[in-house]
Structure formats: structure tokens, C-alpha cells
Scaffold this active site. Structure first.
Site, PDB file in Angstrom:
ATOM      1  N   LEU A  30      87.384  31.701   3.062  1.00  0.00           N
ATOM      2  CA  LEU A  30      87.260  30.469   2.267  1.00  0.00           C
ATOM      3  C   LEU A  30      88.506  30.291   1.430  1.00  0.00           C
ATOM      4  O   LEU A  30      88.909  31.230   0.744  1.00  0.00           O
ATOM      5  CB  LEU A  30      86.092  30.595   1.278  1.00  0.00           C
ATOM      6  CG  LEU A  30      84.664  30.631   1.786  1.00  0.00           C
ATOM      7  CD1 LEU A  30      83.757  30.963   0.615  1.00  0.00           C
ATOM      8  CD2 LEU A  30      84.273  29.299   2.402  1.00  0.00           C
ATOM      9  N   HIS A  31      89.102  29.109   1.463  1.00  0.00           N
ATOM     10  CA  HIS A  31      90.212  28.873   0.539  1.00  0.00           C
ATOM     11  C   HIS A  31      90.444  27.404   0.218  1.00  0.00           C
ATOM     12  O   HIS A  31      91.309  27.086  -0.596  1.00  0.00           O
ATOM     13  CB  HIS A  31      91.507  29.477   1.082  1.00  0.00           C
ATOM     14  CG  HIS A  31      92.075  28.697   2.239  1.00  0.00           C
ATOM     15  ND1 HIS A  31      91.584  28.815   3.509  1.00  0.00           N
ATOM     16  CD2 HIS A  31      93.067  27.788   2.291  1.00  0.00           C
ATOM     17  CE1 HIS A  31      92.275  28.008   4.301  1.00  0.00           C
ATOM     18  NE2 HIS A  31      93.172  27.371   3.599  1.00  0.00           N
TER      19      HIS A  31
END
Ligand code: UD1
Length: 362
Positions: A202-203
Site C-alpha cells: 500500500l502506498h
């Protein structure tokens, strides 16, 4: 002949695996090449290790722009890259993907009237709140050669009025790198747990920059980890946010937060994962090639073939859906898919052929 000078610009992690096969294909044709790293990503585990593992030549220049606001980062690349173009005088500049370094370098070239080729052109999420969508739209409007990974890219570009002669459907260069390194990566999958596991990355700002959303996602991952072990290599941006928002993760060992993984290790782990949960663009593609079910925590994707042809499902912000889709996968009912056309390991060869014939047409 052979005297043409191609300058490549890379800046962030997902650029490296796209540039590697193009550099090799052009080297095989004897072209003169320069590799410029903008320094957008600078941590050893976000940059150096990729250069080593992908067997990329060391950059001829590093602009060392580092992090900052979008305006600052983009402007720094522009200011520093302008001097590079003026002194090195390339015949063609190749840019990759959709990061801030991509649009910054393209804009510099457009103003200096130096031709630009965009590798991975034409992708559209139709979501202008995504910084990458702005980068894609603008880069494609001013680039001279547009290399698309799939036919939807061609359609998008034509609809936006791009001249058909500029567009070249070549396939997916990221898959070239995957095909080349999969055997080596398989030897590294010893890092993967022996029990079934879900792999998470996730980013995206939309998922990690707002405390409520990040907390909802992490809480759901914790719930999922009761059914299946969770492996979560954490992007530096996400690590900062987890600590800034005080997001709590139980230390029962079911969900493991790790440092960002090197390319080969990540690929090795990815191919052994029971499910992948991500908001990355490239990972939606890699899972499709590997036939691993992918759940994408986004409302949209600029890579629609991964959902229509591949193993990808968009779960959006619906955390109940994320949970239920994981259950479905664990029950052996995960989405099956196929490999899209031209994702065959030879996209960079096709780019090199186009570059060569473009040179002769000039
Ligand atoms: C960038 C790209 C994104 C891509 C992602 C892959 C843009 C707009 N975004 O996002 O499309 O999917 O790379 O990783 O170009 N940081 C470090 N070390 C680093 C790099 C970044 O600690 O080596 C931290 C910094 O605090 C920085 C933050 O991560 O402020 C964000 O970095 P940035 O390059 O602005 O964007 P990414 O989120 O990495």
C-alpha cells in the site's frame, strides 16, 4: 548508423524494471546511451538494490532531487535536467511510467525541442485526483513516440487526439523483466512462509495519507490475518503514516510488517502468494501474468486488462468486500485469468525496432 544517442530518465522504483529491458535491447543494436537517475527515490532499498538485481548499468548522472511537494520535486527535476539535455544533446529521450520525474523530463524536452518517447503510454484511470493521472495525460500530449502496453492505451490516445502515427502498441516492458528474472526469483522464494499467505502493498496517497482510511484498511488486514498469514513490505511513505496516525498492529506474528523488498525476493514471494492485496499499478500486472488472484484497493485502474483478462478485482474502499474476496480465494474460488496479448517478454525488442526505424525516417 549506430551514432544515435538515446538518453533514458528514471526516478522512482517502478521505473527501474521498465527501463532495464529497453536499455538492453538498444545496447544490442549498438546505440549510444546515457542513463539519468533523477534521485526521486534514493533509499538503498528503493533504488540501489534494484539497479544491482536488474543488472542495470550505474546511472551516468544522479540529479539527487529527493523528496518534497509535487511542485518542488517536479521543478527540481526540470531545473537540473535542463542542463543535462543542453550539455548531452541526446537525439531521443526515453521516459517511463507516470511518476513526477516522467512529466518533468518530458516537459523540459518539449521546450528544448528534443524528441521524447514515452514507455507505458496511454494508460488512464480517468481519476484526476491521482497525481499519476495528471502526469500521464500531460506526458502523452507532448511526447513524440508513444509506446503502449495494451490496446486500451491506443484507444485512449486516439480519443485524446494523438496522431495515430505516433502510437506504437508494443506490449508490456515490465513483463519483459518479470519473464527474464522469474527463474532467478523462484530460487529466492525461500523467503516465503511455508504456510499459505496474503501479500500486501500500500502506498497510494488516497489510501495512506488519510488516517481514517489507513486505519480501516489496516484493521481489515488484521481481521484477514486470523484466516491467513499476512506479509506486508511497507513503503517508506506508508511507514511514516502508520506511525504518524498511531495505527496499531497486534504483535501476534500473523501480520508481518517488513522493509520494502528487493525485486527478486518480492517476485519470488509474489508467485507463491495465495492472494495479493495492493494499490500498486505494476503489481496488478505482475499478478495477472503469474495467475495469482489480486485484490486492488482502489476505485479504478489505469490497467483495465488486468480485470477484464487477468486475475485482478477492484474492491475499492469496500473493506467488507476485501474480506469476502479473500475468503473466496481461500476457499479455492479465486479469479482465474489469462495473460494479455503482447505480454510476452519481447516488448523492449519491439520498442528498439521502432526507435531504429524512427531514426532512419528523421
Ligand atoms: C512515487 C510515485 C508513484 C509510484 C511510487 C512507487 C509520483 C507522483 N508518485 O510515489 O506513482 O507508484 O513512487 O514507489 O511520482 N521516501 C523515502 N525514501 C525514498 C523515496 C521516498 O523515504 O527513497 C518517502 C519520502 O518521505 C517521500 C515519500 O516517501 O516524501 C513519498 O515519495 P515520492 O517520491 O514523493 O512518492 P511515492 O509515494 O514514492
Amino acid at each position: 548508423m549506430g551514432s544515435m544517442h538515446v538518453l533514458h530518465v528514471v526516478g522512482a522504483r517502478p521505473n527501474f524494471m521498465k527501463a532495464a529491458p529497453v536499455l538492453s535491447a538498444l545496447a544490442r543494436r549498438g546505440l549510444r546511451q546515457t542513463l539519468v537517475h533523477t534521485g526521486q527515490h534514493y533509499d538503498a532499498n528503493m533504488s540501489d538494490v534494484f539497479f544491482q538485481q536488474l543488472e542495470l548499468p550505474a546511472p551516468d548522472l544522479n540529479l539527487e532531487v529527493g523528496s518534497g511537494s509535487h511542485a518542488l520535486q517536479t521543478a527540481q527535476v526540470m531545473m537540473r535536467f535542463e542542463d543535462v539535455v543542453l550539455s548531452r544533446r541526446p537525439d531521443l529521450v526515453l521516459v517511463y511510467g507516470d511518476v513526477n520525474s516522467t512529466i518533468a523530463a518530458t516537459l523540459v524536452c518539449a521546450k528544448l525541442m528534443v524528441p521524447v518517447g514515452h514507455v507505458e503510454a496511454g494508460l488512464r484511470s480517468f481519476d484526476r485526483t491521482m497525481p499519476e493521472e495528471i502526469n500521464r495525460l500531460l506526458t502523452d500530449q507532448i511526447a513524440d513516440l508513444l509506446f503502449t502496453p495494451s490496446a486500451d492505451g491506443d484507444e485512449n490516445l486516439l480519443r485524446e487526439g494523438v496522431a495515430p502515427g505516433k502510437i506504437h502498441l508494443v506490449g508490456n516492458v515490465m513483463i519483459d523483466t518479470l519473464v527474464r528474472f522469474l527463474p532467478k526469483a523462484t530460487q529466492q522464494s525461500g523467503n516465503a512462509p511455508s504456510e499459505p499467505f496474503a501479500l500486501v502493498t500500500l502506498h497510494r496517497p488516497s489510501n495512506v495519507d488519510e488516517g481514517g482510511m489507513l486505519k480501516r484498511i489496516v484493521d481489515t488486514l488484521v481481521t484477514i490475518s486470523r484466516d491467513v498469514a499476512v506479509l506486508f513490505p511497507v513503503h517508506p511513505r506508508t511507514r511514516q503514516r502508520i506511525s504518524a496516525f498511531g495505527v496499531r498492529i497486534p504483535d501476534d506474528g500473523r501480520m508481518q510488517l517488513l522493509e520494502p523488498m528487493p525485486y527478486l525476493q518480492f517476485l519470488g514471494v509474489q508467485r507463491r502468494a495465495t492472494a495479493v492485496i495492493t494499490d500498486s499499478g505494476g503489481i496488478q500486472e505482475e499478478t495477472t501474468y503469474l495467475g495469482v488472484p489480486c485484490l486492488t484497493v482502489r476505485e479504478n485502474t489505469e490497467r483495465p486488462v488486468t480485470t477484464t483478462v487477468g486475475t485482478n478485482i477492484l474492491v475499492g474502499e469496500d473493506m467488507q468486500r476485501l474480506e469476502s474476496e479473500v475468503k473466496r480465494i481461500l476457499a479455492g474460488k479465486g479469479k482465474q485469468g489469462q495473460v494479455p496479448p503482447l505480454w510476452d517478454g519481447h516488448a523492449a525488442e519491439r520498442i528498439a525496432d521502432v526507435v531504429r526505424s524512427w531514426e532512419h525516417r528523421k
